[in-house]
Write an enzyme that holds these catalytic residues in place. Structure first.
Site: not given
Length: 483
Positions: A15, A129, A184, A187-188, A191-192
């Protein structure tokens, strides 16, 4: 007092960095955090002298915003988001826009968008991301939800996003409802998969070939100049080369227990709902679960006292085989992820632009890589491509890697080195490209014990048959359905 273009709630690392990014692009930003200490520290520290308005309450935040009000939430996913929305909604007016930039579950975003639409409010679920560095210098943004609100937030999102090829923003409208958070999530999941594949290559070199840390670092650095060029490969080479104040390699001191936050698990759940196998991603998630079972693994290793065998191959040639196996498996990881997006798009009625998704993933995000440009080209050639491995470029790439891929998986089995993701990728490839699988026997078994019926190769699809296998079960068949 000048009104702010946007408000942000949640001053944790992501943030704070997003606020600094927005302010650097000319925005005045109003900020609020449940803990007032964080607000004061931020506006009197990093944010001092900048166009940042610290707010003591939600009502003060809302009052500080231009209309239509734009409020972005960067808080923990789940109940915290629902609780914050309950407090915010009474303070807002029809036409105001709420943006959830956390890792929210896409079905929660679908529900929230519908509920807020009925109250006259706009809701955008945005995948973000890039980690803390990306948030500050340019993340990849994947907004979805209420399309009418996009025009009001697009200038800010475009300005703060990462850029590739000069000024192409890594931000684009993904689709209606929960599409942004779904993409998203995928996407993750990818990524894993990417991270696990790199770790498996590392273990092959360390335990299978007996390479020292310096040699492995040099290998990753060399690979990063090939088709494997990526952010994850780049940070891996940095990690392998990092030494502490005593000159000792840090990675070798890290406990082999991995964490996870849930998006990988959600990807598996979605794949089951859409009947789209994401076997590599699933194994990557389960690999983290197994890693977390450290005490059980210690006990099991003492019971079996297994020793890794050394790979009896020319080391230089086998390292190249590992590279090719890693590349082919990486293609499968993306092929499975894109197949899942395709299944969900059909289910939820989203019009996803698969080439554009690859384009915005090329910068800012964790899986950014040179490789994504080839995915964009594949969908430019055929927007309705059923699976990525059917594209001519990727067919050629896998064909070139296939022999090495099999060699690496076979050697790991003989040496007792686990390759859950790489071997799952190869098994998926062999299944997907196999015209005749043994499911005929499986369906016969189902018909034998449950009268579930079957189709025949010599009759039109859709006709079903049942066999009285024992001569005692009669001719009544169970109804047919598919989950």
């Amino acid at each position: 007092m000048k009104k702010a273009e946007i408000g942000l709630i949640g001053l944790a690392v992501m943030g704070e960095n997003l606020v600094m990014n927005m302010e650097s692009k000319g925005c005045t930003v109003a900020v609020y955090n449940r803990s007032m200490d964080k607000v004061l520290r931020f506006v009197n520290g990093r944010g001092k002298g900048k166009r940042i308005i610290g707010c003591k309450s939600l009502s003060e935040l809302v009052e500080a915003l231009k209309r239509p009000r734009r409020v972005m939430l960067m808080i923990r996913a789940g109940e915290a988001v629902d609780g914050m929305l309950e407090q915010l909604i009474p303070l807002l007016e029809p036409g105001d826009i709420l943006i959830d930039g956390g890792n929210s579950y896409f079905k929660d975003t679908i529900r929230r968008e519908k509920e807020l639409r009925e109250k006259g409010l706009f809701y955008i679920g945005t995948g973000v991301s890039g980690g803390e560095e990306g948030a500050l210098n340019g993340p990849c943004l994947m907004p979805g939800g209420n399309r009418e609100a996009w025009e009001a937030v697009e200038p800010i999102f475009t300005a703060i996003s990462a850029k590739v090829d000069g000024e192409t923003p890594c931000c684009s409208w993904i689709g209606e409802s929960g599409a942004g958070h779904f993409v998203k999530m995928v996407h993750n999941g990818i990524e894993y998969g990417d991270m696990e594949l790199i770790c498996e290559a590392y273990q092959l070199m360390r335990d299978g070939l007996g390479m020292d840390n310096e040699a492995i670092y040099e290998t990753f650095a060399r690979w990063n100049k090939t088709e494997l060029n990526s952010y994850l490969m780049e940070i891996t080479q940095d990690i392998m080369n990092y030494r502490d104040e005593n000159g000792e390699v840090v990675v070798e001191k890290i406990l082999d227990v991995a964490g996870q936050k849930g998006t990988g698990k959600w990807t598996i759940e979605a794949s089951l709902e859409e009947s789209v196998p994401v076997t590599l991603i699933s194994e990557a998630v389960f690999a983290r679960c197994l890693a977390a079972m450290k005490q059980e693994r210690i006990k099991a290793s003492s019971v079996y006292q297994k020793k890794y065998g050394r790979i009896q191959e020319n080391a230089e040639e086998f390292v190249e085989a590992i590279r090719k196996g890693l590349y082919a498996s990486k293609i499968v990881s993306y092929a499975q992820g894109y197949a899942l997006m395709r299944g969900a798009a059909e289910h939820y009625g989203w019009k996803l632009d698969y080439g554009n998704i690859a384009l915005i993933w090329r910068g800012g995000c964790i899986i950014r890589s040179k490789f994504l440009g080839k995915i964009k080209e594949a969908y430019d050639r055929d927007a309705d491509l059923p699976n990525l491995i059917l594209d001519p470029y990727f067919k050629s790439a896998i064909s070139d890697c296939l022999k090495s891929w099999r060699k690496v998986v076979a050697a790991s089995v003989m040496c007792g080195i686990p390759l859950p993701a790489m071997s799952a990728a190869l098994s998926w490839f062999d299944s997907y490209t196999c015209e005749m699988l043994p499911a005929n026997l499986l369906q016969a078994q189902r018909d034998y014990f449950g009268a579930h019926t079957y189709e025949r190769v010599d009759r039109p699809r859709g006709e079903v048959f049942h066999t009285n296998w024992t001569g005692r079960s009669g001719t009544t068949a169970a109804g047919t359905y598919s989950i």
